[in-house]
Design a protein around this motif. Sequence first.
Motif, PDB file in Angstrom:
ATOM      1  N   GLY B  43      -0.687  -7.081  12.063  1.00 46.72           N
ATOM      2  CA  GLY B  43      -0.931  -5.645  12.106  1.00 46.72           C
ATOM      3  C   GLY B  43       0.266  -4.830  11.638  1.00 46.72           C
ATOM      4  N   ASN B  44       1.448  -5.327  11.965  1.00 43.43           N
ATOM      5  CA  ASN B  44       2.663  -4.572  11.655  1.00 43.43           C
ATOM      6  C   ASN B  44       3.156  -4.734  10.224  1.00 43.43           C
ATOM      7  OD1 ASN B  44       2.907  -3.581  14.301  1.00 43.43           O
ATOM      8  ND2 ASN B  44       3.791  -5.516  14.964  1.00 43.43           N
ATOM      9  N   ILE B  45       2.594  -5.692   9.480  1.00 44.14           N
ATOM     10  CA  ILE B  45       3.141  -5.932   8.147  1.00 44.14           C
ATOM     11  C   ILE B  45       2.170  -5.575   7.038  1.00 44.14           C
ATOM     12  CG2 ILE B  45       4.810  -7.653   8.876  1.00 44.14           C
ATOM     13  CD1 ILE B  45       2.963  -9.833   8.227  1.00 44.14           C
ATOM     14  N   ILE B  46       0.939  -5.211   7.401  1.00 47.10           N
ATOM     15  CA  ILE B  46      -0.051  -4.883   6.369  1.00 47.10           C
ATOM     16  C   ILE B  46       0.391  -3.655   5.570  1.00 47.10           C
ATOM     17  CG2 ILE B  46      -2.365  -3.894   6.072  1.00 47.10           C
ATOM     18  CD1 ILE B  46      -2.700  -6.794   6.431  1.00 47.10           C
ATOM     19  N   GLN B  47       0.987  -2.689   6.250  1.00 48.75           N
ATOM     20  CA  GLN B  47       1.431  -1.486   5.548  1.00 48.75           C
ATOM     21  C   GLN B  47       2.484  -1.834   4.486  1.00 48.75           C
ATOM     22  OE1 GLN B  47       2.841   1.763   8.047  1.00 48.75           O
ATOM     23  NE2 GLN B  47       4.166   2.415   6.371  1.00 48.75           N
ATOM     24  N   GLU B  48       3.391  -2.728   4.860  1.00 50.67           N
ATOM     25  CA  GLU B  48       4.402  -3.174   3.888  1.00 50.67           C
ATOM     26  C   GLU B  48       3.749  -3.951   2.751  1.00 50.67           C
ATOM     27  OE1 GLU B  48       8.531  -4.818   4.909  1.00 50.67           O
ATOM     28  OE2 GLU B  48       7.511  -4.561   6.841  1.00 50.67           O
ATOM     29  N   TRP B  49       2.743  -4.742   3.119  1.00 52.23           N
ATOM     30  CA  TRP B  49       2.022  -5.492   2.089  1.00 52.23           C
ATOM     31  C   TRP B  49       1.380  -4.523   1.103  1.00 52.23           C
ATOM     32  CZ3 TRP B  49      -2.991  -5.625   0.341  1.00 52.23           C
ATOM     33  CH2 TRP B  49      -3.292  -6.644  -0.579  1.00 52.23           C
ATOM     34  N   LEU B  50       0.757  -3.461   1.630  1.00 52.37           N
ATOM     35  CA  LEU B  50       0.097  -2.504   0.736  1.00 52.37           C
ATOM     36  C   LEU B  50       1.120  -1.841  -0.182  1.00 52.37           C
ATOM     37  CD1 LEU B  50      -2.792  -1.363   0.111  1.00 52.37           C
ATOM     38  CD2 LEU B  50      -1.901   0.736   1.120  1.00 52.37           C
ATOM     39  N   GLN B  51       2.295  -1.565   0.348  1.00 48.10           N
ATOM     40  CA  GLN B  51       3.338  -0.984  -0.497  1.00 48.10           C
ATOM     41  C   GLN B  51       3.706  -1.954  -1.629  1.00 48.10           C
ATOM     42  OE1 GLN B  51       6.457   0.937   1.647  1.00 48.10           O
ATOM     43  NE2 GLN B  51       7.680   1.335  -0.187  1.00 48.10           N
ATOM     44  N   GLY B  52       3.816  -3.246  -1.291  1.00 46.54           N
ATOM     45  CA  GLY B  52       4.054  -4.267  -2.313  1.00 46.54           C
ATOM     46  C   GLY B  52       2.932  -4.284  -3.337  1.00 46.54           C
ATOM     47  N   TYR B  53       1.718  -4.088  -2.853  1.00 46.73           N
ATOM     48  CA  TYR B  53       0.546  -4.073  -3.735  1.00 46.73           C
ATOM     49  C   TYR B  53       0.609  -2.887  -4.696  1.00 46.73           C
ATOM     50  CZ  TYR B  53      -4.398  -3.663  -5.082  1.00 46.73           C
ATOM     51  OH  TYR B  53      -5.562  -3.542  -5.790  1.00 46.73           O
ATOM     52  N   LEU B  54       0.901  -1.707  -4.169  1.00 44.84           N
ATOM     53  CA  LEU B  54       0.996  -0.506  -5.011  1.00 44.84           C
ATOM     54  C   LEU B  54       2.080  -0.692  -6.080  1.00 44.84           C
ATOM     55  CD1 LEU B  54       0.704   2.319  -2.282  1.00 44.84           C
ATOM     56  CD2 LEU B  54      -1.130   1.405  -3.729  1.00 44.84           C
ATOM     57  N   ASP B  55       3.213  -1.258  -5.654  1.00 44.82           N
ATOM     58  CA  ASP B  55       4.292  -1.539  -6.607  1.00 44.82           C
ATOM     59  C   ASP B  55       3.813  -2.462  -7.719  1.00 44.82           C
ATOM     60  OD1 ASP B  55       6.290  -0.039  -5.393  1.00 44.82           O
ATOM     61  OD2 ASP B  55       6.953  -1.668  -4.089  1.00 44.82           O
ATOM     62  N   LYS B  56       3.226  -3.575  -7.313  1.00 43.16           N
ATOM     63  CA  LYS B  56       2.854  -4.621  -8.271  1.00 43.16           C
ATOM     64  C   LYS B  56       1.783  -4.153  -9.254  1.00 43.16           C
ATOM     65  CE  LYS B  56       2.786  -9.503  -8.660  1.00 43.16           C
ATOM     66  NZ  LYS B  56       3.448 -10.659  -8.043  1.00 43.16           N
ATOM     67  N   ARG B  57       0.882  -3.281  -8.771  1.00 42.92           N
ATOM     68  CA  ARG B  57      -0.195  -2.814  -9.648  1.00 42.92           C
ATOM     69  C   ARG B  57       0.202  -1.536 -10.396  1.00 42.92           C
ATOM     70  NH1 ARG B  57      -1.378  -7.143  -8.452  1.00 42.92           N
ATOM     71  NH2 ARG B  57      -3.193  -7.943  -7.333  1.00 42.92           N
ATOM     72  N   GLY B  58       1.428  -1.089 -10.175  1.00 39.56           N
ATOM     73  CA  GLY B  58       1.887   0.103 -10.888  1.00 39.56           C
ATOM     74  C   GLY B  58       1.154   1.372 -10.475  1.00 39.56           C
ATOM     75  N   ILE B  59       0.782   1.464  -9.193  1.00 39.64           N
ATOM     76  CA  ILE B  59       0.086   2.651  -8.690  1.00 39.64           C
ATOM     77  C   ILE B  59       1.133   3.618  -8.123  1.00 39.64           C
ATOM     78  CG2 ILE B  59      -1.601   3.484  -6.985  1.00 39.64           C
ATOM     79  CD1 ILE B  59      -2.863   0.597  -7.184  1.00 39.64           C
ATOM     80  N   ASP B  60       1.062   4.876  -8.540  1.00 42.83           N
ATOM     81  CA  ASP B  60       2.048   5.875  -8.099  1.00 42.83           C
ATOM     82  C   ASP B  60       1.943   6.133  -6.597  1.00 42.83           C
ATOM     83  OD1 ASP B  60       2.661   6.145 -10.742  1.00 42.83           O
ATOM     84  OD2 ASP B  60       1.557   8.039 -11.012  1.00 42.83           O
ATOM     85  N   TYR B  61       3.079   6.295  -5.942  1.00 45.35           N
ATOM     86  CA  TYR B  61       3.093   6.730  -4.548  1.00 45.35           C
ATOM     87  C   TYR B  61       4.507   7.126  -4.172  1.00 45.35           C
ATOM     88  CZ  TYR B  61       5.513   2.463  -3.283  1.00 45.35           C
ATOM     89  OH  TYR B  61       6.456   1.482  -3.200  1.00 45.35           O
ATOM     90  N   LEU B  62       4.563   7.843  -3.076  1.00 44.05           N
ATOM     91  CA  LEU B  62       5.839   8.150  -2.453  1.00 44.05           C
ATOM     92  C   LEU B  62       5.674   7.758  -0.985  1.00 44.05           C
ATOM     93  CD1 LEU B  62       8.186   9.744  -3.934  1.00 44.05           C
ATOM     94  CD2 LEU B  62       7.538  11.663  -2.488  1.00 44.05           C
ATOM     95  N   PRO B  63       6.544   6.915  -0.446  1.00 41.84           N
ATOM     96  CA  PRO B  63       6.385   6.587   0.976  1.00 41.84           C
ATOM     97  C   PRO B  63       6.815   7.779   1.832  1.00 41.84           C
ATOM     98  CG  PRO B  63       8.314   5.474   0.065  1.00 41.84           C
ATOM     99  CD  PRO B  63       7.683   6.226  -1.067  1.00 41.84           C
ATOM    100  N   SER B  64       6.176   7.935   2.980  1.00 38.57           N
ATOM    101  CA  SER B  64       6.528   9.040   3.873  1.00 38.57           C
ATOM    102  C   SER B  64       7.787   8.691   4.660  1.00 38.57           C
ATOM    103  CB  SER B  64       5.375   9.299   4.833  1.00 38.57           C
ATOM    104  OG  SER B  64       5.813  10.092   5.915  1.00 38.57           O
TER     105      SER B  64
END
Lengths: 253, 253
Positions: B43-64
């Motif tokens: 539960g605690n690492i899925i958010q980090e995983w999603l950030q890795g996913y956004l990075d890898k797929r080149g999807i724009d984001y800014l972490p809060s």
Amino acid sequence: MRLTSQEIYDKLIQDDKILELRGQIKFYLGDIDIIVKQKDVVGNIIQEWLQGYLDKRGIDYLPSQNTQMPPDFFLNPENRTKGLLEVKAFNRNASPGFDIADFRMYEEEIIDKPYMLDVDYLIFGYDMSDNGIVTIKNLWIKKVWEITRCMRGWAINLQIKQNVVHKIRPGIWYSTGRANYPMFNCLEDFISAIEQTVYQNPKTHNDAGNWKSRFLDSYEKHYGIKLKIPCWDDISETYNKCVGDQKKDKRIS
Amino acid sequence: MRLTSQEIYDKLIQDDKILELRGQIKFYLGDIDIIVKQKDVVGNIIQEWLQGYLDKRGIDYLPSQNTQMPPDFFLNPENRTKGLLEVKAFNRNASPGFDIADFRMYEEEIIDKPYMLDVDYLIFGYDMSDNGIVTIKNLWIKKVWEITRCMRGWAINLQIKQNVVHKIRPGIWYSTGRANYPMFNCLEDFISAIEQTVYQNPKTHNDAGNWKSRFLDSYEKHYGIKLKIPCWDDISETYNKCVGDQKKDKRIS
């Protein structure tokens, strides 16, 4: 291969140079992997890691079925009264956060199985850096009396919840300062403190009358040795250096 | 690449087939690696995983920067009032164990920033098998009112400790049974429940008098829309189906 706890400790330090290794935890899902940076996870997986280590190095062992009580491993599969190994791990940047055992189970267990007092505690003091690198800062091999002490009002350091005695907790055996509560010097003094606690704890108070004689009989039957257990009142000063000094006491407790 | 929350959801489901992936957590130290089988870690690492996913797929984001309040990610880095994404994860074999937000912070935040009500919740329902294989059993994309409900005695499901209101907690939105407490149907009913809770909670009671008008003004200022918020008394029956039926109530709570 048959090794003693001490030999496993030596192998980890000398052959594997465990204090120089850099580990990490990784989560894999799809083609994404991330480094897990949760410090509290490490303590719970070191025991499994050691089992993987024993397997890989071909060291004999039998895992224990009872996860509530020491030991974790029998290094002498044919004779479960010798070569008992318990694994503990804690974040080296905090105090030892593990439990020794439930007090009530323990005081009964050591009468039943006096060789439980000979369990070797292999203790990992780990660190996880902010970027998730795991290192083992210290490795110790200890007997139970070398990592336990008394506390304010009790002869053994206990976790007490709502006035009920729960777990026996370790002291900080590696502290270099002048401790108000030093670790026990020997098995006999530890047993004296256990007897005193059996007496003092309302839930075990009624067993206190013959606890020592039952223990001594059982120990002699197993080891052929008559132990001499001092009276707690005669040794308590050694272990409780701040009687009456409440101010000092509060600071470290 | 600029994607909406919905597009990220679709991509995870369709392109990455996330519901078919098999993940795991591994601990490495020296030449030994073991599979970590602690369910609560995921539960605690899925958010980090999603950030890795956004990075890898080149999807724009800014972490809060604010981990206390939603969202976790701004998908629209230039305009932080749109494209707000919050990631939640829970063990699918238990009830949703995550928090929505601290109630008091939340009721103030949605006046300050009414676009917070438009946050998309990307929710992972995960499973870890006994041998440590992690799978995503469900993935949802939801608005806040679709995952919240009322509770016995309160218009919003709250974590209450020693009579003090703490966190807003989710309901079980995927339950198929006839729920005594269905999720809210729309933003307006959710706001009505928040207003009722502001009134009911001793710590916010004094703010209740003008809470609704302050909220409506702020919302209109941002969106140019005058919302019509129903009175809680007029809609509470819809959301609290077991008024007076204590037996049934106890069973599900």
